[in-house]
Design an enzyme around this catalytic site. Structure first.
Site, short mmCIF file in Angstrom:
data_model
loop_
_atom_site.label_atom_id
_atom_site.label_comp_id
_atom_site.label_asym_id
_atom_site.label_seq_id
_atom_site.Cartn_x
_atom_site.Cartn_y
_atom_site.Cartn_z
N CYS A 132 -20.32 2.23 7.16
CA CYS A 132 -19.65 1.47 8.21
C CYS A 132 -18.35 2.19 8.54
O CYS A 132 -17.49 2.37 7.67
CB CYS A 132 -19.37 0.05 7.71
SG CYS A 132 -18.35 -0.95 8.81
N CYS A 184 0.84 -1.20 0.00
CA CYS A 184 0.00 0.00 0.00
C CYS A 184 0.87 1.25 0.00
O CYS A 184 1.88 1.31 0.72
CB CYS A 184 -0.92 -0.01 1.22
SG CYS A 184 -2.05 1.40 1.28
N CYS A 236 -0.05 4.71 7.03
CA CYS A 236 -0.75 4.59 8.31
C CYS A 236 0.12 3.76 9.28
O CYS A 236 0.46 2.61 8.99
CB CYS A 236 -2.09 3.91 8.12
SG CYS A 236 -3.14 4.70 6.86
N CYS A 280 -20.06 -6.03 2.08
CA CYS A 280 -19.48 -4.74 2.45
C CYS A 280 -18.16 -4.60 1.72
O CYS A 280 -17.40 -5.57 1.60
CB CYS A 280 -19.28 -4.67 3.95
SG CYS A 280 -18.57 -3.10 4.54
N ARG A 282 -19.41 -3.50 16.37
CA ARG A 282 -18.72 -4.74 16.00
C ARG A 282 -17.40 -4.88 16.73
O ARG A 282 -16.54 -4.00 16.67
CB ARG A 282 -18.49 -4.78 14.50
CG ARG A 282 -17.90 -6.11 14.01
CD ARG A 282 -17.69 -6.09 12.51
NE ARG A 282 -18.90 -5.67 11.85
CZ ARG A 282 -18.92 -4.87 10.76
NH1 ARG A 282 -17.79 -4.43 10.25
NH2 ARG A 282 -20.06 -4.54 10.22
N CYS A 298 -0.61 0.00 10.38
CA CYS A 298 -0.96 -1.00 9.37
C CYS A 298 0.25 -1.80 8.90
O CYS A 298 1.29 -1.24 8.53
CB CYS A 298 -1.62 -0.32 8.17
SG CYS A 298 -2.21 -1.49 6.92
N CYS A 308 -17.02 -9.02 4.02
CA CYS A 308 -16.33 -7.74 3.83
C CYS A 308 -15.18 -7.92 2.84
O CYS A 308 -14.22 -8.65 3.12
CB CYS A 308 -15.80 -7.22 5.15
SG CYS A 308 -17.08 -7.05 6.42
#
Length: 353
Positions: A202, A65, A69, A142, A272, A72, A109
């Protein structure tokens, strides 16, 4: 249960916004933990009974990626020894989804690493949704692909996606401490695009990154303003090879207090229990079910979760039941609040102003 906790529960049961000073007390530790959980459990039972919704993650594209972040394992510069691969095929994703649904999952998801999807990525996801829905037409899908651009949310909705997931992660004030390649406002914009396209919003958070009580409260209230239908609460998995690899600051009690706060802030919304629950809640996971009405089943994006059989046993042992595909996740009254406009522009009646 004292007046403050009882008042919090009554306010939440009435679907009224809780005050910040009362919310702060949930986190502060002045009240016994079991009293806090009991107050939150009253709210959870009112709107969701003893049902637990199961969700599963399919990581369509892992690693590499360009975003940085800090939490992550897929981030730019990550040295975490995770699986790295390009897009899995629609048929493979459909097979994983089918197995999860047979194990009790109601929502699948679909997640892919990256800043945001290119048009060909949207096409890949469209084909994946088609493949999943061909065998499991009733399953909720999702999608989580990062930052969205014009028209992409509409395409996902037209393809059969039910929801779009994009976490705010931490408070706006400290967002720059965890990421420099995009902003808190960028995340809000994407969630608003998804909502405008008719996708169920979400959005949640990750805790254990050095946030203060004020950061937790700021984030909870910022999320409330966005009116999400589901709120995943993650606890930091401090992967080796990431900037946050040394952060082990959460306790089971802290996690439960955060979950209780989110239940009071989001009384009739799906809360969740998500990533990191196994390593931070440990033996107190069943207690968290008295606050959260939804969990992830199986593995996460780049880490393994508790075996699904153990999750289902935990749910049964705690006196809860798995929510079926035919059951509605959100209370009826939440949808009754939507009233179609019949006055103002385009009518003979005055606007409500």
């Amino acid at each position: 249960m004292d007046d403050v906790l009882g008042g919090l529960a009554r306010t939440a049961l009435a679907r009224e916004p809780i005050r910040r000073d009362a919310a702060r007390r949930v986190l502060a530790g002045d009240d016994e933990l079991l009293d806090v959980v009991a107050a939150g459990s009253r709210v959870r039972r009112q709107f969701f009974g003893r049902r637990v919704k199961l969700n599963t993650i399919i990581n369509l594209k892992s690693g590499m990626c360009p975003e940085d972040c800090g939490y992550c394992s897929q981030r730019l510069g990550s040295e975490a020894e995770i699986l790295k691969y390009t897009w899995v095929s629609p048929d493979e994703a459909a097979g994983i989804a089918d197995r999860a649904v047979r194990a009790g999952a109601k929502r699948v998801c679909l997640v892919a690493s990256g800043r945001g999807p290119h048009e060909r990525d949207i096409t890949r996801v469209e084909r994946t949704i088609d493949a999943i829905k061909a065998d499991r037409p009733d399953v909720e899908v999702c999608v989580c692909l990062g930052l969205l651009s014009d028209g992409q949310a509409d395409r996902l909705r037209a393809a059969g996606a039910h929801a779009y997931s994009h976490n705010l992660n931490t408070s706006e004030a400290r967002y720059g401490e965890i990421c420099s390649t995009h902003t808190f406002a960028d995340r809000v914009d994407t969630l608003e695009r998804a909502t405008a396209a008719g996708l169920s919003p979400c959005s949640g958070a990750i805790f254990g990154m050095g946030e203060s009580d004020d950061d937790v409260l700021d984030l909870a209230f910022a999320l409330r303003d966005l009116d999400p239908d589901s709120v995943p609460v993650n606890f930091l998995i401090p992967f080796a090879g990431t900037p946050f690899e040394g952060r082990w600051e959460l306790t089971p009690e802290r996690c439960l207090r955060i979950l209780a706060l989110f239940r009071f802030v989001f009384p009739d919304v799906e809360v969740r229990l998500a990533g990191g629950r196994e390593i931070h809640l440990r033996s107190l996971q069943p207690l968290a079910l008295h606050l959260a009405n939804s969990i992830f089943l199986g593995d996460y994006l780049t880490s393994e979760g508790q075996p699904g059989a153990d999750d289902r046993q935990m749910i049964a042992d705690a006196g809860f039941t798995v929510e079926g595909l035919e059951e509605q996740s959100l209370p009826d009254a939440r949808h009754d609040l939507v009233v179609l406009r019949r006055r103002g522009a385009g009518t003979d009646l005055p606007a409500n102003a």
